[in-house]
Write a protein that holds these residues in place. Sequence first.
Motif, PDB file in Angstrom:
ATOM      1  N   SER A 393       0.841  -1.203   0.000  1.00  0.00           N
ATOM      2  CA  SER A 393       0.000   0.000   0.000  1.00  0.00           C
ATOM      3  C   SER A 393       0.870   1.244   0.000  1.00  0.00           C
ATOM      4  N   MET A 394       0.348   2.292  -0.598  1.00  0.00           N
ATOM      5  CA  MET A 394       0.958   3.615  -0.551  1.00  0.00           C
ATOM      6  C   MET A 394      -0.121   4.605  -0.140  1.00  0.00           C
ATOM      7  N   VAL A 395      -0.001   5.190   1.036  1.00  0.00           N
ATOM      8  CA  VAL A 395      -0.958   6.202   1.479  1.00  0.00           C
ATOM      9  C   VAL A 395      -0.263   7.554   1.492  1.00  0.00           C
ATOM     10  N   VAL A 396      -1.036   8.599   1.314  1.00  0.00           N
ATOM     11  CA  VAL A 396      -0.488   9.943   1.165  1.00  0.00           C
ATOM     12  C   VAL A 396      -1.171  10.889   2.142  1.00  0.00           C
ATOM     13  N   PHE A 397      -0.363  11.681   2.849  1.00  0.00           N
ATOM     14  CA  PHE A 397      -0.864  12.769   3.691  1.00  0.00           C
ATOM     15  C   PHE A 397      -0.331  14.075   3.114  1.00  0.00           C
ATOM     16  N   GLU A 398      -1.229  15.013   2.858  1.00  0.00           N
ATOM     17  CA  GLU A 398      -0.830  16.328   2.368  1.00  0.00           C
ATOM     18  C   GLU A 398      -1.196  17.364   3.421  1.00  0.00           C
ATOM     19  N   ASN A 399      -0.182  18.088   3.889  1.00  0.00           N
ATOM     20  CA  ASN A 399      -0.351  19.064   4.971  1.00  0.00           C
ATOM     21  C   ASN A 399      -0.950  18.420   6.220  1.00  0.00           C
ATOM     22  N   GLY A 400      -0.555  17.177   6.466  1.00  0.00           N
ATOM     23  CA  GLY A 400      -0.985  16.476   7.672  1.00  0.00           C
ATOM     24  C   GLY A 400      -2.358  15.855   7.596  1.00  0.00           C
ATOM     25  N   ILE A 401      -2.999  15.890   6.405  1.00  0.00           N
ATOM     26  CA  ILE A 401      -4.364  15.377   6.244  1.00  0.00           C
ATOM     27  C   ILE A 401      -4.346  14.272   5.187  1.00  0.00           C
ATOM     28  N   PRO A 402      -5.042  13.149   5.411  1.00  0.00           N
ATOM     29  CA  PRO A 402      -5.067  12.082   4.400  1.00  0.00           C
ATOM     30  C   PRO A 402      -5.607  12.578   3.067  1.00  0.00           C
ATOM     31  N   ALA A 403      -4.857  12.332   1.996  1.00  0.00           N
ATOM     32  CA  ALA A 403      -5.293  12.659   0.635  1.00  0.00           C
ATOM     33  C   ALA A 403      -5.691  11.343  -0.031  1.00  0.00           C
ATOM     34  N   LYS A 404      -6.898  10.878   0.227  1.00  0.00           N
ATOM     35  CA  LYS A 404      -7.288   9.530  -0.172  1.00  0.00           C
ATOM     36  C   LYS A 404      -7.351   9.359  -1.683  1.00  0.00           C
ATOM     37  N   GLY A 405      -7.534  10.440  -2.401  1.00  0.00           N
ATOM     38  CA  GLY A 405      -7.505  10.344  -3.857  1.00  0.00           C
ATOM     39  C   GLY A 405      -6.128  10.027  -4.397  1.00  0.00           C
TER      40      GLY A 405
END
Length: 595
Positions: A393-405
């Motif tokens: 899996s690769m999950v992404v947080f942008e500015n500390g918030i999950p970017a689920k897209g």
Amino acid sequence: MMKDDKGDVIYVGKATSLRSRVRSYFRQVHAHPPKVAVMVGHIADVDWIVTDSEVEALMLECNLIKKFRPYYNVRLRDDKHYPYLCVTTSETFPRVIITRRSKQDGNRYFGPYTDSSSLRESLRLIRRIFRIRSCNKKLTGAERDRPCLNVHLGQCDSPCSGAITPEQYAEMVRDTCLFLEGRQDSIARRLEGQMQEAAESLEFERAAKLRDQLLSIRKLTEKQKIINTDDVDQDIVSLLSENGLTCVQLMFIRSGRMIGQKQFYLDGVVAEEDSPEANLTEFIKQYYRDATYVPKEILVSHKPEEWPVLEDWLTIKRGTKVDIHYPQRGEKKRLVEMARENAQLLAAQREDEEMRNQANLLSLAEAVGMEEPPARIEAYDISNLQGTETVASMVVFENGIPAKGEYRRFKIRTVDGPNDYESMKEAIRRRFAASDNPKFAKLPNLVVIDGGKGQLSAALEALDSLPADASLITHHSSLVTFVSLAKQFEEIYFPGESEPIRLPRSSSALRLLQRIRDEAHRYALAYHHKLREKSATRSVLDSIPGIGNERRKRLIRKFGSVAGVKAASLEELQSVPGIDRKTAQAVYEALRGGE
């Protein structure tokens, strides 16, 4: 439609006199507000469409803004992503499903829902109270299938087995639609009458079911706040601009009872230049363009521009007269103020969350030795069961918030058996080698590997194995920090360091890392479980050439099981709709083997 030198639409506007409106942009440019002045500097072409009325122009403007998302228009943020509940009334036995867009297809849509938890709670209540089917079978009413588990759990009345007539089921669907419209009182009154009739007719089992439905609906109704005693449908729209953010609080009143609220944010707003009246007008146009229901009355916090045109347009959408009110005193003014107070509370809560996120990112940057807080964090994890169905899996947080897209998942292809190190190598190599893939175009500032020193070393080896011209990261490796987080003692490993560091359990940086790592673990595990379930439910029929999902269902429906299909003769197999002689022969030989 104003376009830039690339041909992209950057602004959509309308006017009763386009000649005067367009000319005004190119006269006295120095007198324009900064936003307009910048826009004019990018205009390379202008295209136009003539309509027969102001209402038609308004409808066209809404459609074009929805289609092109012009940068210089005020835009309702992410409205296209909000889900709807769809009642598939075009089917003989309708279902209630979640969909991402509403269509003119004969079905009924409710929403959009900005809160996915409330959406799923509504769906859960519908299935429990009204027992609407959740399967995706295409039913005509002539089927006599075996009831499924949902029937035994009391969550479906089994239309597939003929236990309920289309007329009885249609009544349940009508109640479901009334429930979604917020009209629980009318449902409760009718259910109470039906319960009394069933009891008087000595149909005690049916009366007990009706009683349970009635109690569930009354329990839900008690939670809703009574606004007034009038049987009125209203939407309350209150706009608030504070601290650089413009948000709109929307509250729904149905039959005098407040049934919910939503908050929206507007993009493309410059608070010093755009009036609240103009912003509110843009919200009304863009929200009600896709709204599945328009109430008889809309209360607003600011007097909208184009008031009469908006009312005419909404009247056309509703089919009966719609009034927009800008109340100055009395009960309606109090409702608008209540919506504004809610907007202020939610905006303050959002601001607090953003401040906490920035503080956490600063703390994390200091802990991992970064000069700036990481704007984009990616985390990776591996999941498998004794080496089977291995995924990453690769999950992404942008500015500390999950970017689920931005989340991605990988099915590991080159590794046999339980080998987390090689699996991590493959995942990192595939992610950072995809320089020409738009899905992986953004580079992270920080990469978090779930595991210890071994997993981190494997990830770095994958980077070293990439060709110099095949990866974005080979040109920007100094801008990306890699760390790993070992779960047992929550130790952080760094490249080239033999000993890890331990942050205090109360550290906000550690809590953020744990949250990111746990999200990567959850996402990998969910994908792994999905593949395992798919593998566990795979039928021997799926491996036969020419047998797809639909033909497999028809065979099982006809003969009851794989054993029944195996016992069938060649002629019996050919009697199944959609099964020709060649396919029947393939099924017969595959199941009979050498017999």
